[in-house]
Design a protein around this motif. Structure first.
Motif, mmCIF file in Angstrom:
data_model
loop_
_atom_site.group_PDB
_atom_site.id
_atom_site.type_symbol
_atom_site.label_atom_id
_atom_site.label_comp_id
_atom_site.label_asym_id
_atom_site.label_seq_id
_atom_site.Cartn_x
_atom_site.Cartn_y
_atom_site.Cartn_z
ATOM 1 N N UNK A 12 0.830 -1.204 0.000
ATOM 2 C CA UNK A 12 0.000 0.000 0.000
ATOM 3 C C UNK A 12 0.868 1.259 0.000
ATOM 4 N N UNK A 13 1.925 1.242 0.836
ATOM 5 C CA UNK A 13 2.816 2.403 0.891
ATOM 6 C C UNK A 13 3.497 2.659 -0.434
ATOM 7 N N UNK A 14 3.914 1.583 -1.105
ATOM 8 C CA UNK A 14 4.558 1.726 -2.423
ATOM 9 C C UNK A 14 3.597 2.324 -3.437
ATOM 10 N N UNK A 15 2.348 1.844 -3.416
ATOM 11 C CA UNK A 15 1.346 2.351 -4.354
ATOM 12 C C UNK A 15 1.023 3.823 -4.081
ATOM 13 N N UNK A 16 0.964 4.197 -2.814
ATOM 14 C CA UNK A 16 0.676 5.592 -2.470
ATOM 15 C C UNK A 16 1.810 6.495 -2.955
ATOM 16 N N UNK A 17 3.068 6.058 -2.737
ATOM 17 C CA UNK A 17 4.216 6.839 -3.206
ATOM 18 C C UNK A 17 4.184 6.985 -4.724
ATOM 19 N N UNK A 18 3.879 5.880 -5.412
ATOM 20 C CA UNK A 18 3.803 5.931 -6.869
ATOM 21 C C UNK A 18 2.696 6.880 -7.320
ATOM 22 N N UNK A 19 1.576 6.849 -6.607
ATOM 23 C CA UNK A 19 0.464 7.731 -6.940
ATOM 24 C C UNK A 19 0.861 9.197 -6.799
ATOM 25 N N UNK A 20 1.609 9.504 -5.733
ATOM 26 C CA UNK A 20 2.059 10.877 -5.516
ATOM 27 C C UNK A 20 3.023 11.325 -6.619
ATOM 28 N N UNK A 21 3.924 10.409 -7.017
ATOM 29 C CA UNK A 21 4.869 10.745 -8.084
ATOM 30 C C UNK A 21 4.145 11.003 -9.398
ATOM 31 N N UNK A 22 3.174 10.167 -9.706
ATOM 32 C CA UNK A 22 2.422 10.333 -10.951
ATOM 33 C C UNK A 22 1.621 11.632 -10.938
ATOM 34 N N UNK A 23 1.060 11.971 -9.774
ATOM 35 C CA UNK A 23 0.304 13.219 -9.665
ATOM 36 C C UNK A 23 1.225 14.414 -9.891
ATOM 37 N N UNK A 24 2.445 14.343 -9.335
ATOM 38 C CA UNK A 24 3.404 15.435 -9.508
ATOM 39 C C UNK A 24 3.816 15.570 -10.976
ATOM 40 N N UNK A 25 4.007 14.410 -11.640
ATOM 41 C CA UNK A 25 4.374 14.448 -13.062
ATOM 42 C C UNK A 25 3.245 15.034 -13.901
ATOM 43 N N UNK A 26 2.022 14.642 -13.593
ATOM 44 C CA UNK A 26 0.868 15.161 -14.344
ATOM 45 C C UNK A 26 0.763 16.672 -14.174
ATOM 46 N N UNK A 27 1.008 17.138 -12.937
ATOM 47 C CA UNK A 27 0.964 18.581 -12.681
ATOM 48 C C UNK A 27 2.065 19.310 -13.448
ATOM 49 N N UNK A 28 3.268 18.705 -13.477
ATOM 50 C CA UNK A 28 4.380 19.319 -14.203
ATOM 51 C C UNK A 28 4.088 19.377 -15.698
ATOM 52 N N UNK A 29 3.474 18.303 -16.230
ATOM 53 C CA UNK A 29 3.128 18.299 -17.664
ATOM 54 C C UNK A 29 2.110 19.387 -17.977
ATOM 55 N N UNK A 30 1.128 19.555 -17.089
ATOM 56 C CA UNK A 30 0.126 20.594 -17.305
ATOM 57 C C UNK A 30 0.767 21.980 -17.274
ATOM 58 N N UNK A 31 1.664 22.196 -16.301
ATOM 59 C CA UNK A 31 2.367 23.479 -16.216
ATOM 60 C C UNK A 31 3.137 23.750 -17.498
ATOM 61 N N UNK A 32 3.815 22.721 -18.007
ATOM 62 C CA UNK A 32 4.563 22.881 -19.257
ATOM 63 C C UNK A 32 3.657 23.160 -20.436
ATOM 64 N N UNK A 33 2.513 22.474 -20.491
ATOM 65 C CA UNK A 33 1.569 22.682 -21.596
ATOM 66 C C UNK A 33 1.011 24.100 -21.584
ATOM 67 N N UNK A 34 0.681 24.608 -20.395
ATOM 68 C CA UNK A 34 0.162 25.974 -20.278
ATOM 69 C C UNK A 34 1.218 26.984 -20.745
#
Length: 362
Positions: A12-34
């Motif tokens: 569960x901890x591994x999945x939560x960490x992965x989820x946080x990393x993916x969320x951060x990447x998605x946010x960074x991609x959106x920032x770059x797209x804007x």
């Protein structure tokens, strides 16, 4: 096979960490797209320039990283710390990625220098060579064989420096000493810090080895071997008279020696190389035409230079230039010199003034 409570928590901890990393990447991609959507067209790099800039930036970092790692590992091995040396050489962390993540590579002066180099190289590649007679070599080759030993030596140095840079680019690499001393000094310490950071420990022995390797790299750096520096020395050695400058500028472009064109122009109008390079690379050309008027270049030669640069740089509008040619030629030399006066300030003063202006614009 049953999974125990502790294993479930680990999963569960591994999945939560992965989820946080993916969320951060998605946010960074959106920032770059804007940022990309609202980037003005004239500020957008074309694909060839962007790829070339990334190749040069990554290549410079990789070359410095490899040299620091190798020498630091050699130091550690010599001091009986073979395990530390292996760890240093086999580290998985990428320095370029670490520096990008930290944001330090967004440095204006570093990117300005490398982007200017890339644009000069691309424009020089696209310049149309002047048709030479069968018994006449190119300008730079002829200069290597003149009776004036100072000019000949400077021409050979430029020919050698440009050949090294071109050969490295063709092989997908970057030659050593590509940066001016201040930018190189800055990047070496960034790379050294990222290497140290990637080890994950504060081991004093490894720290000292990395620092010694970085200092060795800095001591070996010779910015005088850069093509830009060689072009400045050659322009000084030629020391063209006022009536020779126009023909020499045309001939340098015809020989596809853009750096020498910039150096000759800089000397003719009393600017440093960086200031002259800036105005030559500007697609609008307004300040370049003013510089040519300071040098009292005639209408026909200005038109020829404009056409040669427009053919090599698709960002330039030759039709707009043609409409403005009469007004350009009408500008008196002293008026043009006054307009360019801010560029004649010391390089560091120009940078300081630009920083103040950016601060006021915020």
């Amino acid at each position: 096979m049953a999974v125990g409570p502790e294993q479930e928590r680990d999963v569960l901890g591994t999945r939560i960490e992965a989820s946080h990393r993916l969320a951060a990447r998605a946010d960074a991609r959106l920032t770059g797209a804007i940022a990309d959507i609202f980037l003005p067209d004239d500020a957008r790099l074309d694909e060839r320039t962007r790829l070339a800039l990334r190749r040069v930036l990554d290549g410079v970092i990789a070359a410095i990283e490899a040299e620091i790692r190798r020498h630091a590992a050699r130091i550690l091995s010599g001091r009986g710390a073979a395990d530390h040396a292996d760890q240093l050489l086999n580290a998985q962390a990428t320095v370029a990625g670490r520096l990008t993540q930290a944001g330090v590579l967004r440095d204006r002066l570093l990117i300005d220098e490398l982007l200017s180099q890339v644009r000069c190289d691309l424009i020089a590649e696209r310049l149309s060579p002047t048709e030479a007679t069968p018994d006449q070599a190119s300008l730079l080759v002829r200069l290597t064989d003149v009776d004036d030993g100072v000019v000949a030596a400077a021409a050979r140095a430029l020919l050698s420096a440009e050949t090294r840079r071109r050969a490295a680019a063709e092989q997908g690499g970057v030659p050593g000493g590509i940066l001016p001393a201040e930018r190189h000094h800055q990047l070496v310490w960034w790379v050294a810090a990222a290497i140290r950071d990637g080890l994950g420990t504060g081991d004093g022995l490894a720290d000292r080895a990395i620092i010694e390797a970085a200092q060795r790299n800095l001591a070996a750096h010779d910015e005088g071997q850069r093509p830009e520096a060689a072009a400045v020395r050659l322009a000084a050695a030629i020391d063209a008279r006022p009536h020779e400058i126009g023909d020499l500028l045309v001939e340098t472009l015809g020989d596809r020696r853009l750096l020498l064109f910039i150096a000759v122009l800089a000397r003719a109008v009393d600017l440093d190389f960086e200031a002259a390079r800036t105005i030559v690379l500007e697609p609008e050309g307004d300040r370049l035409w003013l510089a040519l008027r300071v040098a009292e270049i005639d209408r026909q030669t200005i038109a020829r230079i404009a056409l040669m640069l427009s053919d090599a740089d698709p960002r330039r509008d030759i039709e707009a230039f043609a409409d403005d040619l009469d007004a350009i030629v009408a500008v008196p030399a002293e008026g043009a010199r006054a307009a360019l006066a801010p560029l004649s300030l010391h390089h560091d003063m120009r940078l300081a003034l630009a920083a103040l202006a950016r601060g006021e614009a915020r």
